[in-house]
Design an enzyme around this catalytic site. Structure first.
Site, short mmCIF file in Angstrom:
data_model
loop_
_atom_site.label_atom_id
_atom_site.label_comp_id
_atom_site.label_asym_id
_atom_site.label_seq_id
_atom_site.Cartn_x
_atom_site.Cartn_y
_atom_site.Cartn_z
N GLY A 18 0.85 -1.20 0.00
CA GLY A 18 0.00 0.00 0.00
C GLY A 18 0.88 1.24 0.00
O GLY A 18 2.07 1.16 0.27
N GLU A 21 0.07 9.27 1.51
CA GLU A 21 0.94 10.44 1.72
C GLU A 21 1.99 10.13 2.77
O GLU A 21 3.03 10.74 2.83
CB GLU A 21 0.10 11.68 2.09
N PHE A 22 1.71 9.05 3.59
CA PHE A 22 2.67 8.71 4.66
C PHE A 22 3.95 8.09 4.09
O PHE A 22 4.98 8.07 4.71
CB PHE A 22 2.04 7.74 5.65
N ASP A 138 -6.79 5.96 16.49
CA ASP A 138 -7.10 5.86 15.06
C ASP A 138 -7.60 4.45 14.72
O ASP A 138 -7.22 3.88 13.70
CB ASP A 138 -5.87 6.21 14.21
N ASP A 179 -0.88 0.21 12.87
CA ASP A 179 -0.68 1.65 12.66
C ASP A 179 -0.78 2.44 13.97
O ASP A 179 -1.82 3.01 14.30
CB ASP A 179 -1.66 2.22 11.63
C1 LIG Z 1 -1.09 -1.33 3.76
N1 LIG Z 1 -0.76 -2.54 4.51
C2 LIG Z 1 -1.07 -3.80 4.13
C3 LIG Z 1 -0.57 -4.70 5.07
C4 LIG Z 1 -0.71 -6.17 4.97
C5 LIG Z 1 -2.11 -6.60 5.35
O1 LIG Z 1 -2.31 -7.92 4.94
C6 LIG Z 1 0.06 -3.96 6.08
C7 LIG Z 1 0.72 -4.25 7.30
C8 LIG Z 1 1.21 -3.19 8.08
C9 LIG Z 1 1.10 -1.83 7.68
C10 LIG Z 1 1.66 -0.71 8.45
C11 LIG Z 1 0.80 0.30 8.90
C12 LIG Z 1 1.29 1.39 9.62
C13 LIG Z 1 2.65 1.47 9.94
C14 LIG Z 1 3.51 0.48 9.49
C15 LIG Z 1 3.01 -0.59 8.73
CL1 LIG Z 1 4.12 -1.77 8.20
C16 LIG Z 1 0.45 -1.54 6.47
C17 LIG Z 1 -0.07 -2.59 5.70
C18 LIG Z 1 1.80 -3.82 9.26
O2 LIG Z 1 2.32 -3.25 10.23
N2 LIG Z 1 1.68 -5.17 9.13
C19 LIG Z 1 1.03 -5.48 7.99
O3 LIG Z 1 0.79 -6.63 7.63
#
Ligand SMILES: Cn1cc(CCO)c2c3c(c(-c4ccccc4Cl)cc21)C(=O)NC3=O
Length: 290
Positions: A18, A21-22, A138, A179
């Site tokens: 994914g 903007e972050f 959040d 997150d």
């Molecule tokens: C967009 N996205 C999709 C995924 C996989 C879902 O099957 C995902 C993850 C994370 C995160 C994430 C969110 C916020 C901060 C750091 C991370 Cl790595 C974002 C993720 C996270 O921390 N762990 C994930 O699996």
């Protein structure tokens, strides 16, 4: 050499999970331990900006919130070539937001049992976060990640079934809070509120007296949406009606479950159940789990 980069040296980038903007999140294979991780790469925030504080909050929160089955696990964070990296547990089942979109596409509602399972598991995650004197701020479908464990068939004669009676048996589907970028201390908060679709009115009125109950409100709307309560409003009449406690009951759910959701979004935070209360609520689990 000049272009040594921990990210490229230690990891093989599998695919993009994914971006926004972050920054961007990739599924990465660690070359040494052979495990898969989710790594978020973001531009180094401007010193002294709210982005820097959020970035530090996220890492501090992960460091404090060690290992819990219903909180996405943190492994490491580092800075290089003007970017920040955070290496988290990879959840292989997508987010609850993906699952809701799938249900809307196929015109299938989640069953009451399914949404009760999600509510109970995330309430356990919130119970842990709140016990550390932190609030997430959040909670929403896009920040709840799903991990599906392979079906482990334990045949009785194998003796492999859990020998410790109270051992938490690995659940087939595990929902995890992710997150932590908006996490803050309950006692001396520096609030940067999350997605307004899921926020209670008191937070927007800058009343920070009961931040754990803000998470309960957001969880209530998250479950309402997952149960097929259509997309939530970002503003306007419907947004305000919900904050007056007017949550239209979902006909395919029991009255007692509709009442539980209604209590979670009560305008008065003190009327909302706590995370501990939810984990002991008989509506969610007949034999209230510990
Ligand atoms: C967009 N996205 C999709 C995924 C996989 C879902 O099957 C995902 C993850 C994370 C995160 C994430 C969110 C916020 C901060 C750091 C991370 Cl790595 C974002 C993720 C996270 O921390 N762990 C994930 O699996």
């Amino acid at each position: 050499e000049i272009n040594t980069s921990r990210y490229n040296e230690e990891f093989h980038e599998v695919c993009k999970l994914g971006d926004g903007e972050f920054g961007s999140v990739h599924k990465c294979l660690h070359r040494l331990d052979g495990c898969t991780y989710a790594i978020k790469k973001s531009k180094t925030p401007v010193a002294g900006s709210v982005y820097e504080r959020n970035a530090m909050n996220e890492v501090y929160a992960h460091a404090v919130l060690g290992k819990h089955q219903h909180v996405v696990r943190y492994y490491s964070a580092w800075a290089e070539d003007d970017h920040m990296y955070i290496q988290n547990e990879y959840c292989n089942g997508g987010s609850l937001s993906d699952e809701i979109e799938e249900k809307q596409r196929t015109k299938k509602f989640m069953s009451e049992a399914d949404v009760k399972q999600i509510l109970l598991q995330i309430a356990q995650g919130l119970k842990y976060i709140h016990s550390q004197n932190l609030a997430h701020l959040d909670i929403k479908p896009g920040n709840i990640f799903i991990h599906r464990n392979p079906k482990v068939m334990l045949s009785p004669e194998s003796g492999l079934e859990s020998c410790e009676e109270d051992e938490e048996l690995e659940e087939a589907v595990v929902y995890k809070i992710g997150d932590l970028g908006h996490v803050t201390s309950v006692t001396n908060p520096t609030v940067d509120e999350g997605d307004c679709r899921y926020l209670p009115n008191e937070l927007l009125q800058e009343n920070f007296d009961n931040l754990p109950k803000c998470d309960i409100f957001s969880l209530g709307l998250t479950i309402y949406e997952a149960a097929g309560g259509y997309d939530l409003p970002k503003n306007g009449q419907r947004w305000h009606a919900i904050r007056r406690g007017e949550l239209p009951p979902l006909r395919h759910l029991s009255e007692e479950f509709n009442n539980l959701l209604k209590s979670m979004v009560d305008p008065d935070p003190s009327n909302r159940p706590s995370a501990v209360g939810l984990t002991q609520n008989p509506v969610l689990c007949p034999q209230a789990r510990k």
